[in-house]
Design a protein around this motif. Structure first.
Motif, PDB file in Angstrom:
ATOM      1  N   VAL A   1       0.832  -1.200   0.000  1.00 15.00           N
ATOM      2  CA  VAL A   1       0.000   0.000   0.000  1.00 15.00           C
ATOM      3  C   VAL A   1       0.868   1.252   0.000  1.00 15.00           C
ATOM      4  N   ASP A   2       2.089   1.161   0.540  1.00 12.12           N
ATOM      5  CA  ASP A   2       3.001   2.305   0.503  1.00 12.12           C
ATOM      6  C   ASP A   2       3.354   2.670  -0.936  1.00 12.12           C
ATOM      7  N   VAL A   3       3.457   1.653  -1.786  1.00 13.24           N
ATOM      8  CA  VAL A   3       3.725   1.895  -3.206  1.00 13.24           C
ATOM      9  C   VAL A   3       2.537   2.586  -3.856  1.00 13.24           C
ATOM     10  N   TYR A   4       1.316   2.129  -3.516  1.00 11.55           N
ATOM     11  CA  TYR A   4       0.118   2.787  -4.058  1.00 11.55           C
ATOM     12  C   TYR A   4       0.116   4.275  -3.709  1.00 11.55           C
TER      13      TYR A   4
ATOM     14  N   ARG B   1       2.719   6.148  -2.909  1.00 11.32           N
ATOM     15  CA  ARG B   1       3.853   6.833  -3.545  1.00 11.32           C
ATOM     16  C   ARG B   1       3.585   7.132  -5.016  1.00 11.32           C
ATOM     17  N   THR B   2       2.857   6.236  -5.681  1.00 10.08           N
ATOM     18  CA  THR B   2       2.612   6.398  -7.118  1.00 10.08           C
ATOM     19  C   THR B   2       1.307   7.120  -7.428  1.00 10.08           C
ATOM     20  N   GLY B   3       0.514   7.406  -6.384  1.00  9.11           N
ATOM     21  CA  GLY B   3      -0.718   8.153  -6.601  1.00  9.11           C
ATOM     22  C   GLY B   3      -1.868   7.333  -7.121  1.00  9.11           C
ATOM     23  N   GLN B   4      -1.836   6.007  -6.868  1.00 11.22           N
ATOM     24  CA  GLN B   4      -2.975   5.197  -7.284  1.00 11.22           C
ATOM     25  C   GLN B   4      -4.228   5.683  -6.579  1.00 11.22           C
ATOM     26  N   LEU B   5      -5.332   5.643  -7.311  1.00  8.26           N
ATOM     27  CA  LEU B   5      -6.585   6.218  -6.828  1.00  8.26           C
ATOM     28  C   LEU B   5      -7.109   5.481  -5.603  1.00  8.26           C
ATOM     29  N   HIS B   6      -7.319   6.199  -4.517  1.00  8.62           N
ATOM     30  CA  HIS B   6      -8.011   5.729  -3.329  1.00  8.62           C
ATOM     31  C   HIS B   6      -8.990   6.825  -2.915  1.00  8.62           C
ATOM     32  N   GLY B   7      -9.996   6.441  -2.158  1.00 11.64           N
ATOM     33  CA  GLY B   7     -10.981   7.417  -1.734  1.00 11.64           C
ATOM     34  C   GLY B   7     -10.377   8.533  -0.901  1.00 11.64           C
ATOM     35  N   ASP B   8      -9.301   8.193  -0.175  1.00  9.80           N
ATOM     36  CA  ASP B   8      -8.648   9.198   0.662  1.00  9.80           C
ATOM     37  C   ASP B   8      -7.194   9.367   0.254  1.00  9.80           C
ATOM     38  N   ALA B   9      -6.942   9.325  -1.051  1.00  7.61           N
ATOM     39  CA  ALA B   9      -5.574   9.373  -1.557  1.00  7.61           C
ATOM     40  C   ALA B   9      -4.853  10.626  -1.069  1.00  7.61           C
ATOM     41  N   PRO B  10      -3.673  10.469  -0.456  1.00  3.35           N
ATOM     42  CA  PRO B  10      -2.915  11.635   0.008  1.00  3.35           C
ATOM     43  C   PRO B  10      -2.287  12.376  -1.167  1.00  3.35           C
ATOM     44  N   GLN B  11      -2.123  13.654  -1.016  1.00  2.63           N
ATOM     45  CA  GLN B  11      -1.462  14.467  -2.019  1.00  2.63           C
ATOM     46  C   GLN B  11      -0.134  14.972  -1.457  1.00  2.63           C
ATOM     47  N   PRO B  12       0.927  14.978  -2.281  1.00  2.00           N
ATOM     48  CA  PRO B  12       2.233  15.461  -1.809  1.00  2.00           C
ATOM     49  C   PRO B  12       2.136  16.919  -1.357  1.00  2.00           C
ATOM     50  N   PRO B  13       2.973  17.289  -0.384  1.00  3.55           N
ATOM     51  CA  PRO B  13       3.958  16.446   0.313  1.00  3.55           C
ATOM     52  C   PRO B  13       3.315  15.688   1.476  1.00  3.55           C
ATOM     53  N   PHE B  14       3.805  14.472   1.730  1.00  5.69           N
ATOM     54  CA  PHE B  14       3.341  13.714   2.885  1.00  5.69           C
ATOM     55  C   PHE B  14       4.400  12.679   3.263  1.00  5.69           C
ATOM     56  N   ILE B  15       4.287  12.176   4.485  1.00  4.89           N
ATOM     57  CA  ILE B  15       5.154  11.121   4.979  1.00  4.89           C
ATOM     58  C   ILE B  15       4.385   9.811   4.839  1.00  4.89           C
ATOM     59  N   PRO B  16       4.906   8.834   4.108  1.00  6.83           N
ATOM     60  CA  PRO B  16       4.166   7.589   3.896  1.00  6.83           C
ATOM     61  C   PRO B  16       4.315   6.629   5.076  1.00  6.83           C
ATOM     62  N   GLY B  17       3.704   5.465   4.914  1.00  8.53           N
ATOM     63  CA  GLY B  17       3.831   4.402   5.900  1.00  8.53           C
ATOM     64  C   GLY B  17       2.588   4.233   6.741  1.00  8.53           C
ATOM     65  N   VAL B  18       2.127   2.984   6.878  1.00  8.76           N
ATOM     66  CA  VAL B  18       0.877   2.720   7.594  1.00  8.76           C
ATOM     67  C   VAL B  18       1.057   1.773   8.774  1.00  8.76           C
ATOM     68  N   GLN B  19       2.281   1.349   9.064  1.00  7.06           N
ATOM     69  CA  GLN B  19       2.466   0.367  10.134  1.00  7.06           C
ATOM     70  C   GLN B  19       3.858   0.493  10.731  1.00  7.06           C
TER      71      GLN B  19
ATOM     72  N   SER C   1      -1.336  -4.834 -10.207  1.00  8.95           N
ATOM     73  CA  SER C   1      -1.215  -4.651 -11.655  1.00  8.95           C
ATOM     74  C   SER C   1      -2.046  -3.475 -12.154  1.00  8.95           C
ATOM     75  N   GLY C   2      -2.662  -2.744 -11.247  1.00 11.94           N
ATOM     76  CA  GLY C   2      -3.499  -1.607 -11.627  1.00 11.94           C
ATOM     77  C   GLY C   2      -4.937  -1.819 -11.197  1.00 11.94           C
ATOM     78  N   GLN C   3      -5.716  -0.738 -11.259  1.00 15.12           N
ATOM     79  CA  GLN C   3      -7.118  -0.784 -10.859  1.00 15.12           C
ATOM     80  C   GLN C   3      -7.920  -1.722 -11.750  1.00 15.12           C
ATOM     81  N   VAL C   4      -8.883  -2.406 -11.155  1.00 14.66           N
ATOM     82  CA  VAL C   4      -9.800  -3.234 -11.937  1.00 14.66           C
ATOM     83  C   VAL C   4     -10.631  -2.313 -12.834  1.00 14.66           C
ATOM     84  N   PRO C   5     -10.649  -2.572 -14.145  1.00 15.94           N
ATOM     85  CA  PRO C   5     -11.434  -1.705 -15.035  1.00 15.94           C
ATOM     86  C   PRO C   5     -12.929  -1.872 -14.807  1.00 15.94           C
TER      87      PRO C   5
END
Length: 327
Positions: A44-47, A49-67, A245-249
């Motif tokens: 999820v850290d990669v998601y 970092r790369t800006g993959q779409l999430h409902g609460d997707a963070p926008q830079p700048p931010f500190i990553p990591g969830v655990q 591999s990317g979002q489900v179409p």
């Protein structure tokens, strides 16, 4: 006080992870100051970092990591049940785990049992909580169920295979190489499918004599999900809990009609939102770990300043174990 941190200032590859410092406030009411000793590196850290779409997707700048794991250094007013020196772990309390010190809500911290090693918990906590809700709440795996686990050699996949076997399931797992097929077989996988050499839909049909499976655990996403639907028996459930591999179409809802199928895109956060649920899931995971019932391999421990290297290793998919960062 100042503490080391990794910050993302723009979406992109591992090189956008920049090491620096950030300010850490004193803990306020209901909060605890934790000195991190081990930080889990999760996909999820990669998601993020790369800006993959999430409902609460963070926008830079931010500190990553969830655990992360750590030791309580101070507590704020009104905190009960925690004191300086306690070993604790946390997951999905927002972002910002790639830091040396962090102030967190005390009620989201879980004490690590004395019997468990810090690194073991850091390597499994987020993944283990994910497996708990996938196997025991979203779909309750029963003895004799035949289930399909995509990316069975991945971080969550390895735990899913082992935990599902303890629940009495027959496990079909997909992997990307013969070496990974050997690995998941050692972990208890009954049928390992190398998707680079075999059609997993045809193999699942063969293994189940055309009946299909009641549930598919799919963390791959775009490349596999339509095939996952084809693997289900009538009234089966396809769970997309990751998008490597990317979002489900988008697809027509009518695609589910003929076999009355169900699909779900869950997130751990909702399953541990209540303190009681967090404690129950943690307790079950800790019991399995203390009993030696889950094999956990730590592939590498890297300094926090080398987070970019950790992400490159994670995305290279050549490691069979987990990655930890150490402040």
């Amino acid at each position: 006080m100042k503490t080391g941190c990794v910050r993302i200032t723009a979406f992109g590859g591992p090189q956008v992870l920049e090491f620096g410092e950030t300010d850490v406030p004193a803990p306020g009411a209901g909060e605890a100051l934790v000195r991190h000793t081990g930080i889990g590196v999760n996909f999820v850290d990669v998601y993020h970092r790369t800006g993959q779409l999430h409902g609460d997707a963070p926008q830079p700048p931010f500190i990553p990591g969830v655990q992360a794991n750590g030791v309580v250094e101070a507590v704020g007013p009104g905190v009960a049940g925690l004191q300086p020196g306690d070993r604790v772990t946390h997951a999905n309390v927002g972002l910002s785990s790639y830091v040396g010190h962090r102030v967190l809500p005390a009620e989201r911290l879980v004490r690590i049992p004395d019997a468990l090693d810090d690194d073991l918990v850091a390597a499994t906590y987020l993944r283990g909580l994910t497996c708990h809700y996938l196997l025991k709440r979203l779909y309750r795996v029963q003895p004799g169920d035949t289930i399909l686990v995509h990316a069975a050699a991945g971080g969550v996949g390895q735990l899913l295979v082992q935990w599902a076997k303890r629940l009495g399931a027959v496990v079909i797992g997909t992997v990307g190489s013969d070496a990974k097929a050997d690995l998941v077989t050692q972990l208890g996988c009954d049928h390992a499918i190398n998707y680079r050499q075999q059609n997993f839909v045809e193999e699942v049909a063969r293994i189940t004599n055309g009946a299909g499976v009641p549930v598919v655990y799919d963390s791959v996403g775009a490349d596999t999900f339509m095939g996952s639907l084809d693997c289900l028996r009538p009234m089966g459930l396809a769970i997309n809990y990751g998008t490597a591999s990317g979002q489900v179409p988008a697809f027509p809802l009518q695609r589910l009609h003929s076999k009355s199928l169900s699909v779900c895109r869950p997130t751990l956060r909702t399953y541990i939102a209540l303190r009681s649920d967090l404690e129950a899931a943690s307790r079950e995971l800790f019991e399995l770990l203390a009993g030696g019932d889950l094999r956990i391999d730590i592939a590498a421990k890297l300094p926090l300043a080398e987070a970019a290297q950790a992400h490159a290793l994670l995305e290279g998919r050549t490691l069979n174990g987990t990655l930890l960062l150490q402040p």
